[in-house]
Motif scaffolding. Structure first.
Motif, short mmCIF file in Angstrom:
data_model
loop_
_atom_site.label_atom_id
_atom_site.label_comp_id
_atom_site.label_asym_id
_atom_site.label_seq_id
_atom_site.Cartn_x
_atom_site.Cartn_y
_atom_site.Cartn_z
N MET A 1 -9.33 6.17 -14.61
CA MET A 1 -9.76 7.12 -13.59
C MET A 1 -10.29 6.41 -12.35
O MET A 1 -9.98 6.79 -11.21
N ASP A 2 -11.08 5.35 -12.56
CA ASP A 2 -11.69 4.66 -11.43
C ASP A 2 -10.64 3.93 -10.58
O ASP A 2 -10.71 3.95 -9.34
N VAL A 3 -9.69 3.27 -11.22
CA VAL A 3 -8.63 2.59 -10.47
C VAL A 3 -7.78 3.62 -9.72
O VAL A 3 -7.45 3.44 -8.54
N THR A 4 -7.45 4.71 -10.39
CA THR A 4 -6.65 5.76 -9.76
C THR A 4 -7.38 6.35 -8.55
O THR A 4 -6.79 6.51 -7.47
N ARG A 5 -8.64 6.67 -8.73
CA ARG A 5 -9.42 7.24 -7.63
C ARG A 5 -9.45 6.30 -6.42
O ARG A 5 -9.37 6.74 -5.27
N ALA A 6 -9.56 5.00 -6.68
CA ALA A 6 -9.65 4.03 -5.60
C ALA A 6 -8.32 3.87 -4.85
O ALA A 6 -8.32 3.56 -3.65
N VAL A 7 -7.22 4.07 -5.52
CA VAL A 7 -5.90 3.90 -4.90
C VAL A 7 -5.45 5.16 -4.16
O VAL A 7 -4.71 5.09 -3.17
N LEU A 8 -5.91 6.32 -4.61
CA LEU A 8 -5.39 7.58 -4.07
C LEU A 8 -5.52 7.72 -2.55
O LEU A 8 -4.58 8.23 -1.91
N PRO A 9 -6.61 7.32 -1.91
CA PRO A 9 -6.65 7.47 -0.45
C PRO A 9 -5.52 6.74 0.27
O PRO A 9 -5.01 7.22 1.28
N HIS A 10 -5.11 5.59 -0.27
CA HIS A 10 -4.02 4.83 0.33
C HIS A 10 -2.68 5.55 0.12
O HIS A 10 -1.83 5.57 1.03
N PHE A 11 -2.50 6.13 -1.05
CA PHE A 11 -1.28 6.89 -1.30
C PHE A 11 -1.21 8.12 -0.40
O PHE A 11 -0.17 8.44 0.18
N ARG A 12 -2.33 8.82 -0.27
CA ARG A 12 -2.33 10.03 0.57
C ARG A 12 -2.06 9.69 2.03
O ARG A 12 -1.36 10.40 2.73
N ALA A 13 -2.63 8.58 2.49
CA ALA A 13 -2.41 8.17 3.88
C ALA A 13 -0.94 7.83 4.12
O ALA A 13 -0.40 8.09 5.22
N ALA A 14 -0.28 7.30 3.09
CA ALA A 14 1.13 6.96 3.21
C ALA A 14 2.04 8.16 2.98
O ALA A 14 3.24 8.12 3.29
N GLY A 15 1.48 9.22 2.37
CA GLY A 15 2.28 10.40 2.07
C GLY A 15 3.18 10.25 0.88
O GLY A 15 4.11 11.04 0.69
N ARG A 16 2.87 9.28 0.03
CA ARG A 16 3.71 9.06 -1.16
C ARG A 16 2.99 8.09 -2.09
O ARG A 16 2.01 7.45 -1.71
N GLY A 17 3.54 7.97 -3.28
CA GLY A 17 3.00 7.02 -4.25
C GLY A 17 3.40 7.43 -5.65
O GLY A 17 3.83 8.58 -5.89
#
Length: 277
Positions: free
Chosen positions: A110-126
């Motif tokens: 959960m912690d790793v996922t939460r930390a990566v999600l802002p970068h995925f959202r900014a890119a619009g994919r992931g």
């Protein structure tokens, strides 16, 4: 630009095989592990950054993501592979061992996922690939905590997939069963096998269960490379498929869980692991 994947638990086994495969397919790889010196062979590959990440230390998660972005400029996929199995009778497992199992297998993901999600959202994919286990679909005795953590991972990933689908971020579950996962059942490493010599009432049951696990280990037929291939396929197939099973269901546990009526399934499993001799 080449795509980049961040992989946790990449020092050996499935994680290392996955890192090598992504690199061979032309990806940049952020291969993370608790002890980076264990990844010297991966670091020798030109497109692999080996860096420290302990999923139970949030600061190390942020530092690893920052290092990956600084080196490659982007992260396109996350493979949550780090995990371990706590073995032994539940009554012999301390609360601290319970906490540690969930800190790594659930809260760490959960912690790793939460930390990566802002970068995925900014890119619009992931895409997020969570490495689960057959023990997240069916349960076995002597690994109640491992099963509990993987059931939690399954539920979390399924629910999260609905949320993140709204952001064009895919969530995948790769579920090894009947092979690579089973090889750990007979291990007796001190840090993974809870012991309490006073619990002699369980002795006959433990002996029968260990014998059953030994037969399962002897029948293993799946390598880390086999699992890595499914992880890579899940990360790159462009579909919204959630679960990817990989392994040999010769024992019939998956089929039984999927096809049998609930009590018939329980009866089937109790025949494989008899409570009484």
């Amino acid at each position: 630009m080449k795509k980049t994947v961040l992989i946790t638990g990449a020092s050996s086994g499935i994680g290392a095989a996955t890192a090598r495969l992504f690199a061979a397919q032309g990806w940049n790889v952020v291969a993370t592990m608790r002890n980076p010196e264990d990844g010297n062979d991966l670091a020798a590959l030109g497109t692999v950054l080996v860096t420290r990440l302990d999923v139970s230390e949030p600061a190390s998660i942020d530092a690893a993501i920052a290092a990956g972005l600084a080196r490659f400029g982007r992260i396109d996929a996350l493979v949550n592979n780090a995990g371990y199995g706590q073995y032994g009778l539940f009554e012999a497992i301390s609360r601290e061992q319970v906490q540690a199992q969930f800190d790594v297998n659930v809260f760490g993901v959960m912690d790793v996922t939460r930390a990566v999600l802002p970068h995925f959202r900014a890119a619009g994919r992931g895409v997020i690939v969570n490495v689960s286990s057959g023990a997240g679909l069916f349960t076995l005795p002597m690994i109640s905590l491992y099963c509990a953590s993987k059931f939690a991972l399954e539920g979390f990933s399924e629910a999260l997939s609905y949320e993140l689908g709204s952001q064009d971020i895919a969530v995948k579950l790769v579920i090894p069963h009947g092979g690579v996962t089973a090889t750990r059942f007979s291990e007796s490493q001190a840090d993974r096998q809870a012991q309490d010599p006073t619990l002699t009432d369980y002795s006959a049951f433990v002996a029968r269960t260990n014998a059953a696990f030994g037969r399962m280990t002897n029948a293993r037929s799946m390598s880390s490379d086999d699992v890595a291939a499914v992880i890579y396929g899940a990360a790159t197939d462009g579909t919204d498929q959630l679960r990817y099973l990989v392994g040999d269901d010769a024992r019939g546990f998956i089929k039984a869980k999927q096809m049998m009526a609930p009590q018939d399934y329980i009866d089937f499993m109790r025949q494989a692991f008899p409570p009484k001799g």
